[in-house]
Design a protein around this motif. Structure first.
Motif, PDB file in Angstrom:
ATOM      1  N   GLY A  78       0.807  -1.221   0.000  1.00  0.00           N
ATOM      2  CA  GLY A  78       0.000   0.000   0.000  1.00  0.00           C
ATOM      3  C   GLY A  78       0.836   1.264   0.000  1.00  0.00           C
ATOM      4  N   GLY A  79       2.165   1.102  -0.051  1.00  0.00           N
ATOM      5  CA  GLY A  79       3.038   2.267  -0.137  1.00  0.00           C
ATOM      6  C   GLY A  79       3.828   2.589   1.112  1.00  0.00           C
ATOM      7  N   ALA A  80       3.610   1.856   2.200  1.00  0.00           N
ATOM      8  CA  ALA A  80       4.336   2.118   3.441  1.00  0.00           C
ATOM      9  C   ALA A  80       5.793   1.650   3.324  1.00  0.00           C
ATOM     10  CB  ALA A  80       3.654   1.417   4.615  1.00  0.00           C
ATOM     11  N   ARG A  81       6.687   2.309   4.056  1.00  0.00           N
ATOM     12  CA  ARG A  81       8.097   1.933   4.096  1.00  0.00           C
ATOM     13  C   ARG A  81       8.294   0.817   5.122  1.00  0.00           C
ATOM     14  NH1 ARG A  81      11.942   5.632   2.239  1.00  0.00           N
ATOM     15  NH2 ARG A  81      13.340   4.988   3.926  1.00  0.00           N
ATOM     16  N   LEU A  82       8.911  -0.275   4.691  1.00  0.00           N
ATOM     17  CA  LEU A  82       9.127  -1.391   5.595  1.00  0.00           C
ATOM     18  C   LEU A  82      10.136  -1.045   6.691  1.00  0.00           C
ATOM     19  CD1 LEU A  82       9.320  -4.392   3.085  1.00  0.00           C
ATOM     20  CD2 LEU A  82       7.342  -3.559   4.366  1.00  0.00           C
ATOM     21  N   SER A  83      11.026  -0.113   6.399  1.00  0.00           N
ATOM     22  CA  SER A  83      12.069   0.219   7.368  1.00  0.00           C
ATOM     23  C   SER A  83      11.522   0.925   8.603  1.00  0.00           C
ATOM     24  CB  SER A  83      13.134   1.099   6.709  1.00  0.00           C
ATOM     25  OG  SER A  83      12.548   2.291   6.194  1.00  0.00           O
ATOM     26  N   THR A  84      10.432   1.655   8.466  1.00  0.00           N
ATOM     27  CA  THR A  84       9.917   2.447   9.591  1.00  0.00           C
ATOM     28  C   THR A  84       9.495   1.579  10.776  1.00  0.00           C
ATOM     29  OG1 THR A  84       9.217   4.205   8.080  1.00  0.00           O
ATOM     30  CG2 THR A  84       8.245   4.195  10.284  1.00  0.00           C
ATOM     31  N   PRO A  85       8.590   0.604  10.598  1.00  0.00           N
ATOM     32  CA  PRO A  85       8.234  -0.229  11.759  1.00  0.00           C
ATOM     33  C   PRO A  85       9.378  -1.142  12.186  1.00  0.00           C
ATOM     34  CG  PRO A  85       7.203  -1.091   9.772  1.00  0.00           C
ATOM     35  CD  PRO A  85       7.800   0.239   9.403  1.00  0.00           C
ATOM     36  N   LEU A  86      10.260  -1.505  11.249  1.00  0.00           N
ATOM     37  CA  LEU A  86      11.389  -2.367  11.595  1.00  0.00           C
ATOM     38  C   LEU A  86      12.335  -1.673  12.570  1.00  0.00           C
ATOM     39  CD1 LEU A  86      13.041  -4.935  11.309  1.00  0.00           C
ATOM     40  CD2 LEU A  86      14.024  -3.992   9.198  1.00  0.00           C
TER      41      LEU A  86
END
Length: 243
Positions: A78-86
């Motif tokens: 959906g366009g979210a960055r995987l790095s942010t929650p990681l």
């Protein structure tokens, strides 16, 4: 007359996957649909994987049953960055949660909606562990979790084999990971199962006994060799090798 717009296509040449299309199911052979696995699929997925001789660890099954498996990957579509929650998970010391949220559970359903195949992709623990041993490369260990993935299990019901369902699961697995900018997919199978030609047909390279591939230089500038364990055969595919 209005101009026709072309649908966006992913790196695989296929129409881009969205959260909704992955939930609804992508087309496979003979009316089969490949979709994101939901908690209700946990029991049949576990049985399929056992029957195929692969395995799913208890943590994977619990995450699937609780709806935590692959949630960040869906957000990524959906366009979210995987790095942010990681990064948040790493700061909070909860990388097990991150590993579940970064796993990809797929199932294949027949025309009646019955689950006849399953695939699980997971972050590469082996690569992450190797990187953590390198002084000053902690950030690269996190990057490995969102750039390298292992195909943990692929299973098809005995009565549904020979119809291209496993190939369809692998195709959609590759499509999703490439769309999310992963660089490498790999896995292992028991050498006695002689699946090398099969994975080669699906676009993967298969290593001979004792061979390894460098997974470190591209990631962090330090060569690191990865290969199969005893009695296993290693297969892999770098992004860009599209067949």
């Amino acid at each position: 007359m209005a101009k026709k717009t072309k649908k966006k296509r992913a790196a695989t040449g296929l129409t881009r996957v969205t959260q909704q299309t992955l939930r609804d199911g992508l087309p496979g052979p003979g009316g089969v649909r490949i979709r994101y696995a939901v908690p209700e699929d946990t029991g049949v997925v576990s049985e399929l994987v056992k029957t195929a001789g692969d395995d799913m660890e208890t943590g994977h099954l619990e995450a699937l049953a609780e709806g935590r498996c692959g949630t960040w990957l869906l957000d990524g579509l959906g366009g979210a960055r995987l790095s942010t929650p990681l990064v948040r998970a790493a700061q909070g010391g909860d990388l097990l949660l991150a590993a579940a949220a970064l796993s990809l559970p797929l199932v294949a359903t027949d025309r009646s909606g019955q689950v006849v195949g399953a695939l699980l992709g997971v972050p590469s623990g082996a690569v992450t562990e190797m990187v953590t041993r390198l002084p000053g490369h902690d950030q690269h260990a996190l990057v490995a979790m969102i750039r390298y993935a292992k195909i943990k299990a692929v299973a098809v019901d005995r009565d549904a084999r020979g119809r291209g369902i496993g190939a369809a699961l692998l195709k959609r697995c590759v499509q999703v990971y490439w769309q999310l900018d992963y660089m490498l997919l790999f896995g292992e199978f028991e050498t006695t199962r002689a699946l090398g030609p099969y994975y080669t047909r699906q676009g993967f390279s298969v290593l001979e006994r004792g061979e390894t591939t460098d997974v470190g230089t591209l990631l962090c500038g330090v060569p690191m060799r990865l290969g199969a364990g005893p009695g296993e055969t290693f297969f892999y595919r770098w992004r860009g090798r599209i067949r």
